[in-house]
Design a protein around this motif. Structure first.
Motif, short mmCIF file in Angstrom:
data_model
loop_
_atom_site.label_atom_id
_atom_site.label_comp_id
_atom_site.label_asym_id
_atom_site.label_seq_id
_atom_site.Cartn_x
_atom_site.Cartn_y
_atom_site.Cartn_z
N HIS A 1 2.16 1.79 -3.63
CA HIS A 1 1.16 2.20 -4.53
C HIS A 1 0.84 3.67 -4.34
O HIS A 1 0.60 4.39 -5.29
CB HIS A 1 0.04 1.25 -4.39
CG HIS A 1 0.39 0.07 -4.95
ND1 HIS A 1 0.27 -0.05 -6.71
CD2 HIS A 1 0.54 -1.03 -4.57
CE1 HIS A 1 0.33 -1.17 -6.91
NE2 HIS A 1 0.61 -2.09 -5.88
N ASP A 2 1.14 4.34 -2.99
CA ASP A 2 0.91 5.47 -2.65
C ASP A 2 2.11 6.39 -2.89
O ASP A 2 1.99 7.63 -2.48
CB ASP A 2 0.16 5.93 -1.18
CG ASP A 2 -0.96 5.12 -1.14
OD1 ASP A 2 -1.82 4.94 -2.14
OD2 ASP A 2 -1.38 4.90 0.29
N SER B 1 0.83 -1.19 -0.16
CA SER B 1 0.16 0.11 -0.12
C SER B 1 0.82 1.22 0.15
O SER B 1 0.56 2.08 -0.83
CB SER B 1 -0.97 0.08 0.99
OG SER B 1 -0.34 0.17 2.22
N ASP C 1 3.68 -7.05 -4.65
CA ASP C 1 2.40 -7.21 -4.79
C ASP C 1 2.31 -8.58 -4.92
O ASP C 1 1.44 -9.30 -4.19
CB ASP C 1 1.73 -6.57 -5.92
CG ASP C 1 1.34 -5.00 -5.72
OD1 ASP C 1 1.73 -4.49 -4.56
OD2 ASP C 1 1.13 -4.48 -6.80
#
Length: 174
Positions: free
Chosen positions: A43-44, A40, A59
């Motif tokens: 991805h940010d 996470s 992932d």
């Protein structure tokens, strides 16, 4: 370097090595949570655009851990033992903290173990389909661990010589 300063350098190096082992051990327990969090965060961040293959690998590993944990939770028992082994190895270095000259073999063992990470990562990583970049990250743990271990080894040899000098001088005087 005098004896006390040499001993302080040995102990500092060994504590650094032990802390690395303890951190590696503790972080091996919650792998599924850590990988989910890492995914996470990646991805940010801009890293998803810069290193898409690395993010995809994180992932994939995170997804695999969720899948394995839900269907075969006993497989994670292996990483629990890996974590425990790191903690036990850290405890072994208490001997050289107390008496490095007498326990130099533990320091030598640590250097050998760090060097052994290189062929293990390259051979097992290739067999298991681990990307080369990730294998290099694993190898870096061996290199980083070897630095304080080699420093402690060299300083222990120096301490051994420093302690031998008065005995040699006493023998010559007699």
């Amino acid at each position: 370097m005098d004896e006390r300063r040499t001993l302080r350098g040995i102990r500092f190096s060994l504590v650094a090595l032990m802390l690395g082992l303890v951190i590696s051990g503790i972080t091996a327990f919650p792998l599924r949570l850590e990988l989910g969090f890492a995914s996470s965060v990646l991805h940010d961040s801009p890293l998803v655009a810069w290193f898409p293959d690395a993010v995809a690998w994180v992932d994939r590993v995170a997804d695999a851990l969720v899948d394995v944990d839900s269907r075969y939770p006993f497989i994670s028992y292996g990483t629990d033992w890996l974590a425990f082994a790191h903690l036990v190895i850290a405890v072994v270095f208490i001997g050289p903290l107390v008496d490095p000259v007498r326990n130099i073999w533990v320091i030598q063992f640590g250097v050998i173990a760090c060097v052994g990470i290189v062929p293990l990562a390259l051979i097992a990583g290739s067999i298991r389909g681990i990307p080369l970049g990730w294998q290099l990250i694993d190898i870096s743990f061996g290199v980083l661990g070897a630095i304080p271990a080699v420093i402690a080894w060299r300083l222990t040899r120096r301490l051994e010589r420093l302690r031998a000098e008065p005995a040699v001088a006493a023998t010559i005087a007699a």
